[in-house]
Design a protein around this motif. Structure first.
Motif, PDB file in Angstrom:
ATOM      1  N   UNK A  83       2.838   3.065  -8.838  1.00 36.17           N
ATOM      2  CA  UNK A  83       4.286   2.839  -8.720  1.00 36.17           C
ATOM      3  C   UNK A  83       4.675   2.702  -7.244  1.00 36.17           C
ATOM      4  N   UNK A  84       4.133   3.593  -6.417  1.00 36.94           N
ATOM      5  CA  UNK A  84       4.423   3.530  -4.970  1.00 36.94           C
ATOM      6  C   UNK A  84       3.959   2.185  -4.397  1.00 36.94           C
ATOM      7  N   UNK A  85       2.772   1.751  -4.837  1.00 39.35           N
ATOM      8  CA  UNK A  85       2.224   0.487  -4.337  1.00 39.35           C
ATOM      9  C   UNK A  85       3.169  -0.671  -4.681  1.00 39.35           C
TER      10      UNK A  85
ATOM     11  N   UNK B 235       0.834  -1.204   0.000  1.00 41.86           N
ATOM     12  CA  UNK B 235       0.000   0.000   0.000  1.00 41.86           C
ATOM     13  C   UNK B 235       0.868   1.252   0.000  1.00 41.86           C
ATOM     14  N   UNK B 236       0.509   2.257  -0.813  1.00 42.42           N
ATOM     15  CA  UNK B 236       1.272   3.511  -0.796  1.00 42.42           C
ATOM     16  C   UNK B 236       0.876   4.357   0.422  1.00 42.42           C
ATOM     17  N   UNK B 237       1.812   5.175   0.905  1.00 43.58           N
ATOM     18  CA  UNK B 237       1.519   5.899   2.149  1.00 43.58           C
ATOM     19  C   UNK B 237       2.136   7.285   2.196  1.00 43.58           C
ATOM     20  N   UNK B 238       1.482   8.132   2.983  1.00 39.70           N
ATOM     21  CA  UNK B 238       2.105   9.382   3.413  1.00 39.70           C
ATOM     22  C   UNK B 238       2.459   9.153   4.876  1.00 39.70           C
TER      23      UNK B 238
ATOM     24  N   UNK C  40      10.809   4.975  -2.907  1.00 39.37           N
ATOM     25  CA  UNK C  40       9.643   5.483  -3.633  1.00 39.37           C
ATOM     26  C   UNK C  40       8.333   4.815  -3.230  1.00 39.37           C
ATOM     27  N   UNK C  41       8.317   4.157  -2.053  1.00 40.40           N
ATOM     28  CA  UNK C  41       7.092   3.480  -1.615  1.00 40.40           C
ATOM     29  C   UNK C  41       6.203   4.394  -0.775  1.00 40.40           C
ATOM     30  N   UNK C  42       6.767   5.511  -0.338  1.00 37.19           N
ATOM     31  CA  UNK C  42       5.998   6.417   0.528  1.00 37.19           C
ATOM     32  C   UNK C  42       6.514   7.838   0.364  1.00 37.19           C
TER      33      UNK C  42
END
Ligand SMILES: CC(=O)N[C@H]1[C@@H](OP(=O)(O)OP(=O)(O)OC[C@H]2O[C@@H](n3ccc(=O)[nH]c3=O)[C@H](O)[C@@H]2O)O[C@H](CO)[C@@H](O)[C@@H]1O
Length: 373
Positions: free
Chosen positions: A346-348, A289-292, A315-317
């Motif tokens: 892409x982040x995911x 899962x992408x995250x901030x 680049x995942x978050x």
């Protein structure tokens, strides 16, 4: 199959408890006859979470000790001794094959009692900078399992270290995103934002999320589910009410004190906004899962900055520093990412690449090996 017993301990916050529960559940699946008992404190989150997970729970006393001697510290020392006595008696009564500790004050007396009784011990450290309890206990443990190899630098030389990664609960490893979204009534193309602090919530994140609520409350197709943390729930709702925000009429915004079954929410989310505790990040990466991430700046040795960096560098978050967190900043980052599905996917993908779903099995193997002697 032999009817072995195991004792699991670790507490205070979810970050210590969920890895312990993951191991307990993993052991139970591998050895269905095994009996697993959890020792924690009555005040910690474990007293709420462990019975819900279906394991017998015993409360003992525990307290954190400071370096200097004060009256409060003397009282803490007294409680710690009482906790040690209780743990020693309980271990005598339960006679487990192995004791598993995942940190937090309560692991101290339980692991010490196990060592006094000659019961093999495995401890797990979740962070790159180990907590005080695990630094001390690693001298007594047969195995010190680590999430990050860097943590070994801070442990005594005689600690027997194995790098396993952080054990993630099976309910999270096995959850199905499509199924979870369907259950929540999300349609294809709907976007779900999921936000929470750590296991106890974070008032800084709650404050910033209000801006997301103001902005997204009348936007079609965008959902926001937010957990305030148990202690902040009532006041959060009152503050929204005072602003004239009536959530009853906004089915796309849901506020919870805590996500007890976070697996479905994590799996269904298109973007997660949270702190950078080690357990949360292990779960995000197992699910891809992408995250901030907004690392908690006062964590020991600023280890959440390190945790967050590990994801952001790949680049995942995206990281927002706590000092720079405002509602406006968060909203503009969320809007930017929602407008760029290619970047989100892409982040995911990068996130999933960092996941270590095998950590749980590695740990269960280690515990069973210890149990066999
Ligand atoms: C402030 C602080 O020092 N926090 C530490 C603490 O955090 P904390 O307990 O907040 O940390 P984690 O993020 O590691 O774990 C939170 C756990 O609670 C779960 N969860 C959270 C919210 C919710 O509503 N429902 C729910 O189930 C998450 O899925 C996760 O499993 O322990 C972690 C592991 O030692 C550390 O990395 C963190 O730095």
């Amino acid at each position: 199959m032999r009817k072995w017993r195991f004792v699991v301990t670790g507490g205070g916050t979810g970050g210590h408890i969920y890895p312990a529960l993951a191991i307990a559940q993993g052991l139970k699946r591998r050895l269905p006859q095994a009996e697993i008992f959890y020792l924690g404190t009555a005040e910690g989150l474990e007293a709420d979470l462990v019975p819900k997970a279906g394991f017998p729970f015993y409360a003992i006393e525990a307290a954190g000790l400071k370096r200097h001697l004060t009256l409060r510290n003397l009282k803490a020392l007294f409680r710690a001794f009482r906790g040690l006595g209780a743990a020693y008696r309980l271990l005598g009564h339960l006679s487990p094959r192995v004791v598993i500790g995942t940190g937090g004050y309560v692991a101290g007396p339980v692991v010490l009692a196990a060592w006094l009784r000659g019961i093999p011990v495995l401890i797990h450290e979740q962070n790159a900078f180990p907590g005080l309890t695990n630094r001390l206990l690693s001298r007594l443990a047969q195995v010190t399992a680590l999430t990050f190899p860097e943590a070994a630098r801070y442990l005594p030389r005689r600690a027997r270290v194995v790098v396993t990664g952080l054990p993630v609960r099976e309910e999270i490893l096995n959850v199905c995103r499509e199924e979870a979204r369907k259950q929540m009534g999300l349609k294809e193309g709907d976007k779900l934002l999921l936000s929470f602090g750590g296991s106890r919530g974070a008032s800084r994140i709650n404050e910033a999320v209000k801006e997301l609520i103001r902005y997204f409350r009348d936007k079609e197709g965008i959902y926001l589910f937010h957990a305030t943390g148990q202690g902040h729930y009532e006041s959060f709702l009152k503050e929204l009410e005072a602003e004239g925000i009536d959530l009853g009429s906004r089915p796309n915004i849901k506020i919870f004190p805590y996500f007890y079954y976070i697996a479905d929410y994590l799996a269904a989310a298109d973007l997660v906004i949270c702190r950078a505790g080690a357990a949360t990040l292990a779960e995000l990466t197992c699910l891809g899962r992408p995250a901030i991430l907004i690392p908690y700046p006062y964590a020991t040795g600023r280890h959440q900055d390190y945790n967050a960096r590990a994801l952001a560098d790949k680049g995942a978050a995206v990281v927002i520093e706590d000092a720079e967190l405002t509602g406006e900043r968060l909203l503009s980052e969320v809007k930017r990412l929602l407008a760029s599905p290619a970047e989100l996917s892409r982040m995911a993908e990068e996130s999933r690449r960092l996941g270590k779903p095998e950590a749980l099995n590695l740990l269960v193997d280690l515990v069973i090996r210890l149990a066999r002697g």
